[in-house]
Design a protein around this motif. Structure first.
Motif: not given
Lengths: 424, 216
Positions: A66, A68-70, A131-132, A137
């Motif tokens: 997703t 949100d992950e780094s 990154r989004e 993603p």
């Protein structure tokens, strides 16, 4: 002792000296950093310098990633890999963009380093950044990513390579391969970022439709016309529609097969077509519900060619207008609505006479609105099949018609086919 | 260009039987200029409709000024079309057209309550055009398709209401919900109308095929 265990794990994961890790870890913990956070910090500091299979940070299926992950670690097959030159902080970099797939899904990636990725390679990317982009993603493969090639081939339910039909291309697509016919092509000199340079621009077509293109390093195969195979092109939006970009990294080869342009286009619902935000070549079918003001006989400014009212141009004031004809009509199919714009030729056809005839009719009636009225009588209410460029912007949805023909399908046949479906 | 052109309301395709049952009208906001919608029993809202049918009768029913009423018949029923001084073009078509004639109408649904409390639905035309029989037949087929799309979406939503645990992916359907609350009439009636409308077309179905070939 507990800290010692953590240090041991970390050291073996990261492949660095345990003493060093212990010192760093103790230091962070003394500064009230929670152990988990401290470990993350050290992972970042040392990167994942070890063997690629080290599974740091967490190994993920592509479908699970997703925005949100780094950072993630993924294993997959490179479907496409296309080089592109970008200018970043004043200097040129060559980056590689494409798509990576595993059994669960596909994700776009950008490689900022030269990893030598080729379509079909099975790789594990340790510590890839996430990154989004547009809500989805994407993976960043950079300095801190440890990339290793897997020996064994990986089975994925996706096709390797970027073979695509023009109708399927969307803004943001990278490393696509198309086989197209050059329909229009002209050489232009533009003021580029490194001064004046020549480019080719025009229109390409395949069975599914047509798209505009720009060729940044003129390729003789394109300038010669005919049919070509273009590998590693990318797609960017230009004036509301996707455009094929052919760069210095693209491969262009002449083909000796014919391409039957547009033989396989599909008709879209107007609602769906408008929702895409703009299509270069689209066909819709709908009823012409109204002929809008500003249709029929019109006058244009001789300077800027914009439509003028009562001899007044908004920019050039009092001017001697040029007579012209056009239609702006509302086309509606029950799913959506667009304004269809007909040029002078198509307008003469739906009017059933030439510009001179229209001028004559207006003179006799002493009112040029009679021309629009006659067009209204002839087209409002009927069903038309319209093909052209659709743009959707602050002026609404406009379809510049290239073809405008009354529907000629047989309603009885359509009804019979539909009844069979319903009864089944 | 005015705002209304930018967000022009789509024209729904709806048969007369369903149109005349669309007695509930509503707005989506309190804004004075918010558009009016008629609630279609198959679960959609209609600010504008497009209909094609046979103009069978016209009559000036106005007292002081002209007020034309036209009856427009489709395979399922009759649309009542009213045009007066504020719809001069449509009124002149009704005045000048000799029935019967195929006409296409773009217009807005309007409801009014009679003295005995029943709600009638009529059509206030934006434009009326005389068309040919092919255009009329195409409209019947297209309206059948659109109506069935709405019915299927309604039924998918209904199935979801009855078996929520099945984890169906049917989307929420605001207007289906509203239609069930307001009307409570089964949508299967409209499905029958769709089939009846299609079967009414010439040269459709098995029995008429031989005739069609003979006459063509």
């Amino acid at each position: 002792m507990e800290l010692d265990d953590h240090a041991e794990d970390l050291a073996s994961d990261l492949g660095v000296d345990k003493e060093e890790v212990t010192d760093d870890l103790e230091n962070l913990v003394e500064y009230s950093v929670p152990v988990d956070e401290a470990k993350q910090s050290l992972r970042r500091k040392y990167g994942d310098g070890s063997s690629g299979g080290g599974a740091t940070p967490s190994a993920k299926d592509i479908a699970e990633i997703t925005p949100d992950e780094s950072n993630v670690t993924v294993t997959g097959v490179v479907l496409t890999a296309g080089e592109r030159s970008i200018r970043y902080q004043g200097s040129d970099h060559v980056i590689v963009e494409g798509r990576l797939a595993d059994e669960t899904g596909v994700i776009d990636y950008t490689a900022w380093e030269d990893f030598g990725l080729e379509p079909g390679d099975a790789i594990t990317a340790g510590n890839a950044g996430v990154r989004e982009w547009d809500g989805e993603p994407e993976l960043n493969l950079g300095e801190s990513t440890s990339l290793s090639f897997e020996g064994d081939a990986l089975e994925v339910p996706y096709e390797v390579g970027g073979e695509a039909q023009l109708a399927d291309l969307r803004t943001g697509d990278r490393a696509v391969t198309i086989e197209v016919s050059i329909l229009e092509c002209e050489r232009k000199t533009i003021d580029g970022r490194d001064g004046e340079t020549d480019i080719l621009s025009g229109v390409v077509g395949d069975e599914s439709g047509r798209l505009p293109f720009t060729n940044w390093e003129p390729a003789p195969e394109i300038e010669d016309g005919g049919t070509v195979r273009i590998e590693n092109a990318y797609v960017q939006e230009f004036r509301g529609v996707p455009e094929v970009n052919v760069s210095e990294f693209s491969t262009v080869t002449a083909l000796d097969r014919e391409i039957d342009v547009g033989s396989n286009t599909s008709t879209m619902d107007i609602g769906d077509a408008v929702a895409t935000g703009g299509i270069y070549d689209v066909e819709v079918v709908g009823n012409l519900l109204a002929v809008r003001d500003g249709s029929g006989l019109i006058q244009r400014c001789p300077e800027c060619y914009r439509v003028i009212q009562k001899g007044q141009c908004r920019t050039h004031g009092d001017v001697d207008g040029i007579d012209d004809m056009r239609v702006k009509g509302i086309l509606d199919d029950g799913t959506g609505t667009v304004t269809v714009v007909l040029d002078d030729e198509l307008t003469e056809r739906v009017y059933g006479g030439s510009l001179d005839d229209a001028l004559e009719q207006a003179r006799e009636a002493m009112d040029q609105e009679v021309v629009a009225d006659r067009i209204r009588e002839r087209i409002v209410g009927r069903e038309y099949r319209v093909r052209g460029h659709l743009s959707v912007d602050e002026y609404g949805a406009n379809l510049d018609a290239e073809r405008f023909e009354e529907s000629d399908d047989d309603p009885a046949a359509r009804a019979t086919a539909f009844l069979e479906e319903v009864d089944a | 260009m005015s705002q209304s052109e930018l967000t022009r309301e789509v024209a729904r395709r709806v048969f007369a039987s369903e149109f005349n049952d669309s007695t509930y009208a509503f707005k989506e906001s309190d804004d004075e200029r918010a558009p009016n919608y008629a609630l279609l029993p198959t679960g959609d809202r209609a600010n504008r409709v497009f209909v094609v049918g046979t103009l069978t009768e016209t009559e000036d029913v106005g007292d002081d000024s002209e007020y034309w009423r036209g009856r427009v018949v489709d395979p399922t029923g009759t649309f009542f079309v009213y045009a007066g001084q504020y719809q001069p073009e449509a009124a002149s078509v009704l005045r000048d057209t000799e029935p019967p004639e195929y006409v296409s109408i773009v217009g807005k649904p309007r409801t009014y309550e009679t003295d005995d409390g029943t709600v009638n639905v009529s059509l206030r035309p934006e434009s009326i055009a005389v068309v040919d029989d092919e255009t009329r037949d195409r409209w019947v087929v297209e309206t059948a398709e659109r109506t069935l799309d709405r019915i299927e979406a309604f039924e998918a939503w209904e199935a979801e209401q009855e078996a929520p645990e099945s984890g169906s992916t049917a989307p929420t359907n605001e207007y289906a919900e509203m239609a069930r609350e307001r009307y409570g009439s089964p949508v299967v009636n409209y499905r029958n109308d769709v089939i009846q409308a299609l079967e009414s077309l010439e040269n459709v179905g098995g029995a008429d095929d031989a005739d069609a070939e003979a006459t063509n």
